[in-house]
Design a protein around this motif. Structure first.
Motif, PDB file in Angstrom:
ATOM      1  N   MET A  34       0.831  -1.205   0.000  1.00  0.00           N
ATOM      2  CA  MET A  34       0.000   0.000   0.000  1.00  0.00           C
ATOM      3  C   MET A  34       0.867   1.259   0.000  1.00  0.00           C
ATOM      4  O   MET A  34       0.543   2.241  -0.674  1.00  0.00           O
ATOM      5  N   ASP A  35       1.967   1.237   0.734  1.00  0.00           N
ATOM      6  CA  ASP A  35       2.865   2.395   0.746  1.00  0.00           C
ATOM      7  C   ASP A  35       3.391   2.694  -0.657  1.00  0.00           C
ATOM      8  O   ASP A  35       3.503   3.864  -1.061  1.00  0.00           O
ATOM      9  N   LYS A  36       3.709   1.635  -1.416  1.00  0.00           N
ATOM     10  CA  LYS A  36       4.202   1.839  -2.777  1.00  0.00           C
ATOM     11  C   LYS A  36       3.104   2.375  -3.689  1.00  0.00           C
ATOM     12  O   LYS A  36       3.362   3.208  -4.564  1.00  0.00           O
ATOM     13  N   VAL A  37       1.886   1.892  -3.497  1.00  0.00           N
ATOM     14  CA  VAL A  37       0.752   2.404  -4.279  1.00  0.00           C
ATOM     15  C   VAL A  37       0.565   3.884  -3.999  1.00  0.00           C
ATOM     16  O   VAL A  37       0.403   4.708  -4.918  1.00  0.00           O
ATOM     17  N   TRP A  38       0.584   4.263  -2.723  1.00  0.00           N
ATOM     18  CA  TRP A  38       0.405   5.675  -2.371  1.00  0.00           C
ATOM     19  C   TRP A  38       1.558   6.529  -2.910  1.00  0.00           C
ATOM     20  O   TRP A  38       1.336   7.654  -3.353  1.00  0.00           O
ATOM     21  N   HIS A  39       2.763   5.990  -2.859  1.00  0.00           N
ATOM     22  CA  HIS A  39       3.903   6.739  -3.413  1.00  0.00           C
ATOM     23  C   HIS A  39       3.705   6.971  -4.905  1.00  0.00           C
ATOM     24  O   HIS A  39       4.029   8.059  -5.425  1.00  0.00           O
ATOM     25  N   TYR A  40       3.170   5.980  -5.578  1.00  0.00           N
ATOM     26  CA  TYR A  40       2.926   6.129  -7.016  1.00  0.00           C
ATOM     27  C   TYR A  40       1.942   7.268  -7.278  1.00  0.00           C
ATOM     28  O   TYR A  40       2.171   8.132  -8.146  1.00  0.00           O
ATOM     29  N   PHE A  41       0.830   7.279  -6.535  1.00  0.00           N
ATOM     30  CA  PHE A  41      -0.136   8.363  -6.706  1.00  0.00           C
ATOM     31  C   PHE A  41       0.480   9.713  -6.328  1.00  0.00           C
ATOM     32  O   PHE A  41       0.249  10.722  -6.995  1.00  0.00           O
ATOM     33  N   ASP A  42       1.255   9.731  -5.262  1.00  0.00           N
ATOM     34  CA  ASP A  42       1.887  10.976  -4.824  1.00  0.00           C
ATOM     35  C   ASP A  42       2.811  11.542  -5.908  1.00  0.00           C
ATOM     36  O   ASP A  42       2.927  12.762  -6.071  1.00  0.00           O
ATOM     37  N   ARG A  57      -5.793   8.392   3.788  1.00  0.00           N
ATOM     38  CA  ARG A  57      -4.451   7.899   4.076  1.00  0.00           C
ATOM     39  C   ARG A  57      -4.306   7.766   5.604  1.00  0.00           C
ATOM     40  O   ARG A  57      -3.754   8.628   6.287  1.00  0.00           O
ATOM     41  N   THR A  58      -4.812   6.666   6.130  1.00  0.00           N
ATOM     42  CA  THR A  58      -4.717   6.384   7.553  1.00  0.00           C
ATOM     43  C   THR A  58      -4.232   4.958   7.728  1.00  0.00           C
ATOM     44  O   THR A  58      -4.041   4.231   6.744  1.00  0.00           O
ATOM     45  N   ASP A  59      -4.045   4.532   8.953  1.00  0.00           N
ATOM     46  CA  ASP A  59      -3.598   3.159   9.145  1.00  0.00           C
ATOM     47  C   ASP A  59      -4.750   2.186   8.885  1.00  0.00           C
ATOM     48  O   ASP A  59      -5.908   2.577   8.750  1.00  0.00           O
ATOM     49  N   GLU A  60      -4.413   0.931   8.788  1.00  0.00           N
ATOM     50  CA  GLU A  60      -5.380  -0.088   8.372  1.00  0.00           C
ATOM     51  C   GLU A  60      -6.602  -0.146   9.285  1.00  0.00           C
ATOM     52  O   GLU A  60      -7.746  -0.208   8.812  1.00  0.00           O
ATOM     53  N   ILE A  61      -6.391  -0.136  10.586  1.00  0.00           N
ATOM     54  CA  ILE A  61      -7.509  -0.211  11.520  1.00  0.00           C
ATOM     55  C   ILE A  61      -8.435   0.978  11.347  1.00  0.00           C
ATOM     56  O   ILE A  61      -9.667   0.841  11.323  1.00  0.00           O
ATOM     57  N   ALA A  62      -7.861   2.160  11.187  1.00  0.00           N
ATOM     58  CA  ALA A  62      -8.677   3.359  11.006  1.00  0.00           C
ATOM     59  C   ALA A  62      -9.477   3.281   9.712  1.00  0.00           C
ATOM     60  O   ALA A  62     -10.640   3.720   9.658  1.00  0.00           O
ATOM     61  N   ARG A  63      -8.885   2.720   8.667  1.00  0.00           N
ATOM     62  CA  ARG A  63      -9.609   2.604   7.403  1.00  0.00           C
ATOM     63  C   ARG A  63     -10.786   1.628   7.521  1.00  0.00           C
ATOM     64  O   ARG A  63     -11.866   1.869   6.971  1.00  0.00           O
ATOM     65  N   ILE A  64     -10.571   0.536   8.212  1.00  0.00           N
ATOM     66  CA  ILE A  64     -11.677  -0.404   8.437  1.00  0.00           C
ATOM     67  C   ILE A  64     -12.800   0.275   9.210  1.00  0.00           C
ATOM     68  O   ILE A  64     -13.986   0.169   8.848  1.00  0.00           O
ATOM     69  N   GLU A  65     -12.435   0.978  10.248  1.00  0.00           N
ATOM     70  CA  GLU A  65     -13.445   1.641  11.071  1.00  0.00           C
ATOM     71  C   GLU A  65     -14.154   2.751  10.297  1.00  0.00           C
ATOM     72  O   GLU A  65     -15.335   3.024  10.547  1.00  0.00           O
ATOM     73  N   THR A  66     -13.453   3.395   9.373  1.00  0.00           N
ATOM     74  CA  THR A  66     -14.102   4.411   8.544  1.00  0.00           C
ATOM     75  C   THR A  66     -15.198   3.791   7.694  1.00  0.00           C
ATOM     76  O   THR A  66     -16.324   4.313   7.618  1.00  0.00           O
ATOM     77  N   LEU A  67     -14.900   2.669   7.048  1.00  0.00           N
ATOM     78  CA  LEU A  67     -15.929   2.001   6.247  1.00  0.00           C
ATOM     79  C   LEU A  67     -17.110   1.576   7.116  1.00  0.00           C
ATOM     80  O   LEU A  67     -18.279   1.723   6.718  1.00  0.00           O
ATOM     81  N   ARG A  68     -16.820   1.062   8.291  1.00  0.00           N
ATOM     82  CA  ARG A  68     -17.905   0.662   9.182  1.00  0.00           C
ATOM     83  C   ARG A  68     -18.725   1.872   9.622  1.00  0.00           C
ATOM     84  O   ARG A  68     -19.959   1.792   9.717  1.00  0.00           O
ATOM     85  N   ALA A  69     -18.056   2.995   9.878  1.00  0.00           N
ATOM     86  CA  ALA A  69     -18.777   4.209  10.254  1.00  0.00           C
ATOM     87  C   ALA A  69     -19.679   4.680   9.119  1.00  0.00           C
ATOM     88  O   ALA A  69     -20.759   5.244   9.362  1.00  0.00           O
ATOM     89  N   PHE A  70     -19.252   4.455   7.879  1.00  0.00           N
ATOM     90  CA  PHE A  70     -20.073   4.812   6.725  1.00  0.00           C
ATOM     91  C   PHE A  70     -21.277   3.882   6.560  1.00  0.00           C
ATOM     92  O   PHE A  70     -22.179   4.185   5.786  1.00  0.00           O
ATOM     93  N   GLY A  71     -21.264   2.749   7.252  1.00  0.00           N
ATOM     94  CA  GLY A  71     -22.338   1.780   7.101  1.00  0.00           C
ATOM     95  C   GLY A  71     -22.094   0.775   5.992  1.00  0.00           C
ATOM     96  O   GLY A  71     -23.041   0.169   5.480  1.00  0.00           O
ATOM     97  N   VAL A  72     -20.834   0.577   5.627  1.00  0.00           N
ATOM     98  CA  VAL A  72     -20.496  -0.422   4.614  1.00  0.00           C
ATOM     99  C   VAL A  72     -20.483  -1.788   5.291  1.00  0.00           C
ATOM    100  O   VAL A  72     -19.636  -2.070   6.134  1.00  0.00           O
ATOM    101  N   ARG A  73     -21.425  -2.641   4.913  1.00  0.00           N
ATOM    102  CA  ARG A  73     -21.569  -3.926   5.592  1.00  0.00           C
ATOM    103  C   ARG A  73     -20.888  -5.069   4.855  1.00  0.00           C
ATOM    104  O   ARG A  73     -20.856  -6.205   5.346  1.00  0.00           O
ATOM    105  N   GLY A  74     -20.332  -4.787   3.699  1.00  0.00           N
ATOM    106  CA  GLY A  74     -19.562  -5.767   2.955  1.00  0.00           C
ATOM    107  C   GLY A  74     -18.603  -5.043   2.036  1.00  0.00           C
ATOM    108  O   GLY A  74     -19.002  -4.107   1.336  1.00  0.00           O
TER     109      GLY A  74
END
Length: 296
Positions: A34-42, A57-74
């Protein structure tokens, strides 16, 4: 800020009477990848040619929790290799990620190499529910003979493949509709999910979707202001979106999008000629039916 955004996202699907969203096009990868992907976009690589800030651009746990906060159930952990002897390792990582993240659909990938058929079969036996193929980044022909065992076992198992095969943002050697037409002639029951609505060859991939009962399209980045600037969806094809509504699935490209998650939803809700039933299918019901996700 994320709480305000989450409220706005949840308002979109709750007003449709949905239990949440299903997002078939999200990326979770080993941190080094993921770091290499982000570097490519940067670095605004040659496949971009324009600024592309990563909105989540947050850590993995924060990204999972963001999707859950959005109500993404899958959601998915779309991984993809760019060279040989990489896919099996990515599959091991993605399988473990799915085991510890129950709302993630177990995801796997492949590359044209001699052992591809065996590790894809093993992934299916292990519970993989969706594959990712990226013809542009991988720079491979989907009709490479080394992939024949892969397509055969996937066709027999009926496991969907999210496939980046359109020529956006710039053409690749093996992108565009013709390689996919050839592939489907050989494997007519392949359950493909064409990423990004096939942009910019929207019309041709709509044709393919109409002619192949197991082909679907995902909305990833399509219709947004960002994409409309350079690869607009043709107004003459709007009616076909309505007619194919049961085979269009919501995708976001989270976390690698240069705008907010709600923008992806709004771009779809503002399409002309569609109704709430169509939106319910695209945002949730079509994918829930495909992947057997039952409302809690």
């Amino acid at each position: 800020m994320i709480l305000d955004e989450a409220d706005a996202v949840r308002r979109v699907w709750s007003e449709l009477g949905l239990p949440g969203l299903v997002d078939v096009h999200t990326h979770f990868m080993p941190k080094s990848v993921m770091d290499k992907v982000w570097h490519y976009f940067d670095s605004q690589g040659p496949l971009i040619g324009r600024p592309w800030p990563i909105s989540y651009r947050t850590d993995e746990i924060a990204r999972i929790e963001t999707l859950r906060a959005f109500g993404v159930r899958g959601f998915t952990s779309l991984v993809y290799p760019h060279k040989p002897q990489m896919a099996a390792w990515l599959n091991q990582w993605a399988a473990e990620f799915a085991r510890t993240t129950p709302d993630c659909l177990a995801t796997a990938t492949f590359y044209p190499e001699p052992d591809a058929g065996s590790y894809v079969a093993a992934a299916i036996r292990g519970g993989t529910r969706v594959f990712k193929a990226h013809l542009q980044v991988g720079r491979f022909d989907p009709n490479d003979p080394l992939l024949d065992p892969v397509w055969g076992v996937i066709e027999d198992a009926g496991v969907p493949v999210v496939i980046h095969c359109g020529s956006g943002p710039v053409p690749g050697q093996h992108t565009g509709p013709e390689p996919i037409r050839k592939l489907l002639h050989r494997f007519p029951r392949l359950p493909l999910i064409v990423a990004h609505m096939g942009m910019p060859e929207y019309t041709e991939f709509l044709d393919i979707c109409e002619s192949a009962a197991q082909v679907r399209l995902d909305t990833t980045m399509a219709f947004t202001s960002f994409s409309e600037e350079t690869m607009p969806f043709p107004p003459t094809q709007q009616h076909r979106l309505r007619d194919l509504g049961d085979r269009i699935l919501f995708g976001s490209d989270f976390p690698n999008i240069p705008y907010g998650y709600r923008d992806a939803l709004t771009a779809i809700t503002e399409l002309p000629g569609i109704d709430d039933d169509w939106l319910r299918g695209v945002f949730h019901d079509n994918a829930a039916r495909l992947f057997g996700l039952h409302a809690a």
